[in-house]
Write an enzyme that holds these catalytic residues in place. Structure first.
Site, PDB file in Angstrom:
ATOM      1  N   LYS A 197       0.840  -1.199   0.000  1.00 18.50           N
ATOM      2  CA  LYS A 197       0.000   0.000   0.000  1.00 18.50           C
ATOM      3  C   LYS A 197       0.880   1.255   0.000  1.00 18.50           C
ATOM      4  CE  LYS A 197      -3.718   2.365   2.465  1.00 18.50           C
ATOM      5  NZ  LYS A 197      -4.698   2.354   3.578  1.00 18.50           N
ATOM      6  N   GLU A 203      10.766  -4.632   4.005  1.00 20.91           N
ATOM      7  CA  GLU A 203      10.907  -6.038   3.628  1.00 20.91           C
ATOM      8  C   GLU A 203      10.487  -6.245   2.170  1.00 20.91           C
ATOM      9  OE1 GLU A 203       9.195  -4.837   6.220  1.00 20.91           O
ATOM     10  OE2 GLU A 203       9.239  -6.198   7.948  1.00 20.91           O
ATOM     11  N   GLY A 257      -4.835  -1.799   5.052  1.00 20.00           N
ATOM     12  CA  GLY A 257      -4.047  -2.936   4.560  1.00 20.00           C
ATOM     13  C   GLY A 257      -4.661  -4.270   4.932  1.00 20.00           C
ATOM     14  N   ARG A 258      -5.122  -4.395   6.191  1.00 23.61           N
ATOM     15  CA  ARG A 258      -5.654  -5.683   6.645  1.00 23.61           C
ATOM     16  C   ARG A 258      -7.087  -5.918   6.181  1.00 23.61           C
ATOM     17  NH1 ARG A 258      -4.094  -2.340  10.507  1.00 23.61           N
ATOM     18  NH2 ARG A 258      -5.656  -1.278  11.809  1.00 23.61           N
ATOM     19  N   GLU A 343      -4.036  -6.136  15.201  1.00 18.51           N
ATOM     20  CA  GLU A 343      -3.529  -4.856  14.700  1.00 18.51           C
ATOM     21  C   GLU A 343      -4.650  -3.811  14.685  1.00 18.51           C
ATOM     22  OE1 GLU A 343      -1.736  -3.847  10.509  1.00 18.51           O
ATOM     23  OE2 GLU A 343      -0.066  -4.436  11.810  1.00 18.51           O
ATOM     24  N   HIS A 374      -3.838 -32.404  19.227  1.00 24.23           N
ATOM     25  CA  HIS A 374      -2.603 -33.111  19.604  1.00 24.23           C
ATOM     26  C   HIS A 374      -1.503 -32.125  19.951  1.00 24.23           C
ATOM     27  CE1 HIS A 374      -4.497 -36.795  18.076  1.00 24.23           C
ATOM     28  NE2 HIS A 374      -5.021 -35.980  17.166  1.00 24.23           N
ATOM     29  N   LYS A 483       9.978   0.300  13.075  1.00 18.56           N
ATOM     30  CA  LYS A 483      10.494   0.605  11.730  1.00 18.56           C
ATOM     31  C   LYS A 483      11.508   1.741  11.800  1.00 18.56           C
ATOM     32  CE  LYS A 483       6.151  -0.640   9.348  1.00 18.56           C
ATOM     33  NZ  LYS A 483       5.017  -0.131   8.522  1.00 18.56           N
TER      34      LYS A 483
HETATM   35  O1  F6P Z   1       2.311  -3.940  10.003  1.00 18.68           O
HETATM   36  C1  F6P Z   1       2.268  -2.630   9.607  1.00 18.68           C
HETATM   37  C2  F6P Z   1       1.715  -2.520   8.202  1.00 18.68           C
HETATM   38  O2  F6P Z   1       1.608  -1.181   7.845  1.00 18.68           O
HETATM   39  C3  F6P Z   1       0.371  -3.223   8.051  1.00 18.68           C
HETATM   40  O3  F6P Z   1      -0.706  -2.470   8.535  1.00 18.68           O
HETATM   41  C4  F6P Z   1       0.345  -3.460   6.569  1.00 18.68           C
HETATM   42  O4  F6P Z   1      -0.634  -4.409   6.170  1.00 18.68           O
HETATM   43  C5  F6P Z   1       1.784  -3.949   6.339  1.00 18.68           C
HETATM   44  O5  F6P Z   1       2.572  -3.187   7.261  1.00 18.68           O
HETATM   45  C6  F6P Z   1       2.283  -3.794   4.923  1.00 18.68           C
HETATM   46  O6  F6P Z   1       2.176  -2.444   4.542  1.00 18.68           O
HETATM   47  P1  F6P Z   1       2.285  -2.089   2.966  1.00 18.68           P
HETATM   48  O7  F6P Z   1       1.111  -2.746   2.296  1.00 18.68           O
HETATM   49  O8  F6P Z   1       2.254  -0.606   2.911  1.00 18.68           O
HETATM   50  O9  F6P Z   1       3.592  -2.675   2.479  1.00 18.68           O
END
Ligand code: F6P
Length: 517
Positions: A197, A203, A257-258, A343, A374, A483
């Site tokens: 987003k 990452e 995002g979620r 979150e 289990h 971050k």
């Molecule tokens: O965990 C923090 C966060 O901003 C989430 O809310 C989001 O889904 C994820 O990192 C990835 O963010 P992006 O889609 O901006 O890479």
């Protein structure tokens, strides 16, 4: 104090699940809600009509109806970011009336959905190929959090409908996963979908550059245009990365995002399943939206999910909630719900920024059944803690022999009886006290529609809980600090330590550097 009467109701509660069934045999049908293909049975809970009335009163005290109207009206319910939260628009028909800032969002939502469909069809039919004119057989989906968990869950859950390219999900910056993929994939037949987003998540961007190099090393710089697709709200960042204007899809800042799997974030899934199946997923979620928006609390499935959670968390101080889908293909559901619930509602200040005097989101965890039996069911049956459970079970298997499914169903239903009623004759080490609350969710079979309804139900449960607890479920300021600190630590890791460590982190970095090969 907030929730005084609810706390009193919990204090006064002196029933057992067994006693409640004995005193009211009709309980087996009165504590059942059905919606959008899901049958929710919450009879095996510490629940009475009086408790339910108290919980409904709490909804009224928090003006739930008004808050729900504001959500669907596209108001800035995400108060700290002054944004709407209109994920329901992503799965609504083009005739729906969803607006943001007074303007309908439906034209752009459906324009993007149609563009996704056209792109997906072209990939699946071979009209759009790689640099060497070979069809794509594999997709590397790069994303993390909401840009990964939803698509990865949907892809696994709907595996029987996958008839397009295989999708490989890479989220962690631990490069082992991507290195493994590079060993088995052919750059000529691999499409990379970069989902972020913000298009700044470290990452994802790190992994995207690794894939970019893997592709250009094999196929040259010009391969990027046909082998890399991006999904983001950040047009400028996609430009900077060199994403071809025709290889990008967008979504909007009013989609959290979620809550984004319904948008172009789900592109990889659409490529694997086809546009028709993806639209069925959307339709299932839309059916749950309509149910949630128009149904009174007593018959409202997501509302009852939320009220049960609030009853245990706020009433009894219970700290965790487990989700156990009796379906291997839903094994990723607990991880998806961890982000969606924790979150969203893992907050400690209210809408006005005041510190709360009560608990909020429970710790959500779980694994597929029967595996959980289990691993951690021992604690459910004889532990000192009560863990309310969500159990999910299909009436019909897909791709599993009937004999296997009968055994799966028997295990799930037997566990429910054991949790509710425990042992009668045994004592001491062998005694199971029972009276452990659990919800049974039944559905016919794990189709795209049902899956859409399941995920939408949890989204609306989370929203309803946020109303009860007076918190904003749509921001996530807590993830920013880590971050921000990462850059400095990375610099320390890259700089040979020359002085005695003064902090735990410096000591750890010193040890690492002394042991690095
Ligand atoms: O965990 C923090 C966060 O901003 C989430 O809310 C989001 O889904 C994820 O990192 C990835 O963010 P992006 O889609 O901006 O890479």
């Amino acid at each position: 104090m907030a929730f005084d009467s609810l706390l009193q109701a919990a204090d006064d509660f002196d029933h057992t699940i067994e006693g409640l069934f004995q005193s009211d045999p009709n309980r087996i049908t009165r504590y059942v809600v059905e919606a959008a293909g899901i049958c929710m049975d919450y009879s095996r809970h510490w629940m009475t009509d009086a408790v339910r009335a108290e919980l409904f009163k709490q909804l009224e005290l928090q003006q739930f109806d008004t808050q729900r109207e504001a959500l669907f009206a596209g108001e800035a319910v995400n108060t700290t970011e002054s944004r709407a939260a209109l994920h329901m628009a992503l799965r609504a028909p083009s005739t729906a009336a969803f607006t943001v800032d007074g303007r309908s969002v439906m034209p752009e939502v459906h324009a993007e959905l149609d563009a996704m469909s056209g792109f997906s069809d072209a990939i699946r039919e071979g009209a759009r190929c790689g640099q060497t004119n070979r069809r794509f057989t594999d997709v590397i989906h790069l994303g993390i959090g909401g840009s990964d968990l939803g698509p990865a869950l949907v892809y696994e859950a709907l595996k029987p409908w996958v008839d397009g390219p295989r999708v490989h999900f890479i989220s962690n910056v631990d490069g082992a996963g991507l290195s493994d993929l590079f060993e088995i994939l052919d750059p000529e037949t691999t499409l990379s979908v970069v989902v972020s987003k913000s298009f700044t998540t470290e990452e994802t961007m790190h992994n995207a550059h690794r894939v970019r190099s893997w592709l250009t090393d094999a196929l040259g710089e010009e391969a990027i245009a046909s082998h890399v697709v991006a999904v983001s709200t950040n047009i400028e960042a996609m430009d900077a990365f060199g994403i071809h204007p025709e290889a990008r899809f967008r979504f909007w800042d009013w989609v959290g995002g979620r809550f984004s799997v319904w948008s172009a974030v789900g592109l990889s899934v659409m490529i694997a399943l086809g546009a028709e199946r993806f639209r069925e997923l959307l339709a299932g979620a839309h059916a749950m939206d309509q149910h949630f928006q128009t149904t009174a609390p007593e018959h409202n499935l997501p509302v009852m999910m939320a009220l049960l959670s609030a009853w245990y968390v706020t009433g009894f101080g219970i700290e965790t909630q487990a989700v156990v889908p009796y379906a291997d293909r839903l094994a990723k559901l607990p991880a998806y719900l961890q982000q969606l619930e924790m979150e969203s509602n893992g907050k400690s200040v209210d809408h006005s920024g005041q510190r709360l005097e009560y608990d909020t989101a429970p710790i959500v965890w779980g694994d597929a059944g029967t595996n959980g039996q289990h691993a951690f069911f021992q604690l459910f049956h004889q532990g000192t803690r009560v863990v309310p459970l969500d159990l999910w079970l299909a009436a019909n298997p897909i791709g599993s022999p009937q004999a296997s499914h009968q055994l799966l169903m028997a295990n799930c239903l037997a566990q429910l009886d054991a949790l509710s009623f425990g042992t009668t004759e045994a004592s001491g080490h062998r005694e199971c006290p029972g009276n452990r609350p659990a919800t049974l969710f039944l559905f016919e079979s794990l189709t795209p529609e049902v899956l859409g309804a399941v995920l939408a139900a949890y989204e609306h449960k989370v929203f309803t809980l946020s109303v009860l607890w007076d918190i904003n479920p749509f921001d996530q300021w807590g993830v920013e600090l880590g971050k921000q600190l990462c850059g400095g630590v990375l610099k320390q890791l890259k700089t040979p330590q020359s002085t005695e460590p003064q902090t735990a982190t410096e000591r750890a970095i010193g040890w690492i550097q002394a042991h690095q090969r």
